[in-house]
Write a protein that holds these residues in place. Structure first.
Motif, mmCIF file in Angstrom:
data_model
loop_
_atom_site.group_PDB
_atom_site.id
_atom_site.type_symbol
_atom_site.label_atom_id
_atom_site.label_comp_id
_atom_site.label_asym_id
_atom_site.label_seq_id
_atom_site.Cartn_x
_atom_site.Cartn_y
_atom_site.Cartn_z
ATOM 1 N N THR A 1 95.032 39.706 80.287
ATOM 2 C CA THR A 1 96.445 40.029 80.074
ATOM 3 C C THR A 1 97.154 40.249 81.420
ATOM 4 O O THR A 1 98.322 40.590 81.451
ATOM 5 N N VAL A 2 96.400 40.051 82.503
ATOM 6 C CA VAL A 2 96.988 40.187 83.844
ATOM 7 C C VAL A 2 97.490 38.822 84.299
ATOM 8 O O VAL A 2 96.731 37.855 84.323
ATOM 9 N N HIS B 1 103.668 39.472 84.361
ATOM 10 C CA HIS B 1 103.407 40.780 83.754
ATOM 11 C C HIS B 1 103.294 41.782 84.917
ATOM 12 O O HIS B 1 102.217 41.992 85.445
ATOM 13 N N LEU C 1 93.598 47.973 78.047
ATOM 14 C CA LEU C 1 93.259 47.004 79.098
ATOM 15 C C LEU C 1 91.987 47.437 79.817
ATOM 16 O O LEU C 1 91.056 46.658 79.983
ATOM 17 N N ALA D 1 107.097 45.399 80.327
ATOM 18 C CA ALA D 1 106.059 45.146 81.321
ATOM 19 C C ALA D 1 106.379 43.927 82.181
ATOM 20 O O ALA D 1 105.771 43.712 83.219
ATOM 21 N N LEU E 1 97.908 50.377 78.604
ATOM 22 C CA LEU E 1 96.975 50.282 79.737
ATOM 23 C C LEU E 1 95.574 50.769 79.373
ATOM 24 O O LEU E 1 94.573 50.223 79.851
ATOM 25 N N LEU F 1 95.818 43.759 90.881
ATOM 26 C CA LEU F 1 96.416 44.971 90.309
ATOM 27 C C LEU F 1 96.220 46.151 91.241
ATOM 28 O O LEU F 1 95.135 46.355 91.783
ATOM 29 N N TYR G 1 101.709 47.593 84.015
ATOM 30 C CA TYR G 1 100.677 47.827 82.996
ATOM 31 C C TYR G 1 100.814 49.293 82.634
ATOM 32 O O TYR G 1 100.532 50.172 83.459
#
Ligand SMILES: [Zn+2]
Length: 407
Positions: free
Chosen positions: A212-213, A217, A204, A172, A201, A43, A220
């Protein structure tokens, strides 16, 4: 790499989950002796518009092929959520037989079937053949396309503009979020409403929801980043609601920029809360990796302890969350022999990467493990209720996010 929205150069990798296969690339028995594609799973955050995003490696066509196996209708709580939404939005927007409702990523028709039931014309947009087939079989019209500006222009020529455009858990997942948002603008009537739901986000980061990554996807999202993206497409968010779904989501209500509807106080409140939490400050992103590794270490330690003590452990939910956690943790079937899942389309296949077999929940009846790990922690209550017979036989239910919880 440049930001998917504003084009600024991305400097900050704040989460590195190593390499992983696409989470929905379920393996067949024959695949287990073949090579498998892995992509970096990281990310990055843009310091200009604060859009958090994955690296841009796999193309959408590769990720969402016709075998894509997720059917929305397998979650009863999600079906309730969809039905409640429809019952609220029809009177709120005065929708009737002359209205036109579009849902992007309509999946198996889990939501639009409620509009069909009310006699309100609708169209689903869904590129995945297996789910589109099912939706059509229950009377929901489907355009088998990816949504974007090009599709929107064609749709307007053929079907006219929409009074309501819905996108639940699709925003997303769009590789070109600017093109998608321009499409919303093109397809929307001058008085129309857009509602989008996406995981927030802030949750998260706050609740260490790193599972959830996954590659599919791409973005975020915060209200800050979505407001900027809407603005660039001539749209505006006039209302926002917090939803409990997917561990904490936002539902934003959009309209054309010059629509007479005033912004509700909720918009300012959520923007302010994001700022106070620190979503507009790089410091909040730094240190996230370490919190993620603590969760991962606890998960692996639990599995090793259970094995050494001769306890049996199985898991429930063969979807993206489990795939990300398992592959980041390096867990294989020696520590976790199988994962049960209610979706028949996944049973008999294997989780990508770690190759743990996916079985029917019926297998749990015979095996009654000492522990059942629930990967989709967001619907843990629903899964525990469905498997209450296991609790009666001594099974304990375990979730790991935000921290280990044994029930
Ligand atoms: Zn940006």
């Amino acid at each position: 790499m440049k930001c998917r929205h504003c084009g600024a150069v991305l400097q900050h990798v704040f989460l590195d989950l190593g390499f992983a296969p696409p989470s929905n690339a379920y393996r067949l028995v024959a695949d287990l002796s073949r090579p498998e594609l892995y992509y970096p799973l990281r990310l990055k955050v843009c310091e200009q518009c604060w859009l958090v995003q994955t690296d841009d490696f796999a193309s959408a066509d590769q990720l969402f092929d016709s075998d894509y196996a997720y059917f929305s209708s397998t979650s009863t709580s999600w079906l309730d959520h969809a039905r409640n939404y429809v019952e609220e939005i029809i009177p709120a927007l005065c929708l009737d037989q002359d209205s036109f409702v579009v849902e992007v990523a309509s999946n198996d028709g889990y939501l639009l079937k409620n509009f069909v039931g009310h006699g309100i014309p609708c169209l689903g947009v869904e590129p995945t053949a297996s789910t589109a087939d099912y939706a059509e079989s229950i009377g929901v019209p489907v355009a088998r396309e990816f949504f974007g500006e090009k599709f929107a222009v064609e749709m307007v020529e053929k079907n006219g503009k929409a009074d309501l455009i819905i996108g639940n858990n699709v925003y997303a997942h769009v590789p070109d979020i600017n093109d998608f948002t321009r499409g919303l603008s093109v397809a929307l009537k001058s008085t129309g409403t857009i509602t989008l739901e996406f995981p927030h986000l802030q949750n998260l980061i706050e609740k260490v929801q790193f599972d959830t990554v996954y590659h599919e996807h791409f973005s975020y999202l915060s209200l800050h980043s979505v407001s900027a993206i809407f603005e660039a497409a001539g749209l505006r968010i006039w209302n926002v609601e917090r939803m409990p779904t997917h561990g904490g989501s936002l539902r934003v209500y959009g309209c054309h920029k010059d629509d007479p509807r005033q912004n509700r106080d909720s918009v300012h409140a959520v923007l302010q809360a994001e700022k106070e939490f620190g979503l507009l400050d790089i410091a909040v992103y730094q240190g996230f990796q370490q919190r993620v590794e603590t969760v991962k270490d606890r998960f692996v330690a639990f599995l090793i302890d259970a094995k050494q003590q001769g306890k049996s452990v199985l898991a429930y939910g063969a979807a993206a969350k489990g795939c990300t956690l398992l592959n980041f943790s390096g867990v294989k079937k020696d520590l976790l022999p199988m994962v049960a899942d209610a979706a028949p389309s996944k049973q008999g296949k294997f989780i990508p990467g770690c190759h743990i077999p996916i079985v029917s929940p019926q297998a749990l009846v015979d095996l009654a493990p000492d522990y059942l790990i629930i990967f989709p922690w967001n619907i843990a209550a629903e899964i525990i209720a469905q498997n209450q017979f296991l609790a009666e036989r001594g099974t304990r239910f375990v979730t790991f996010i935000p921290e280990m919880d044994i029930r």
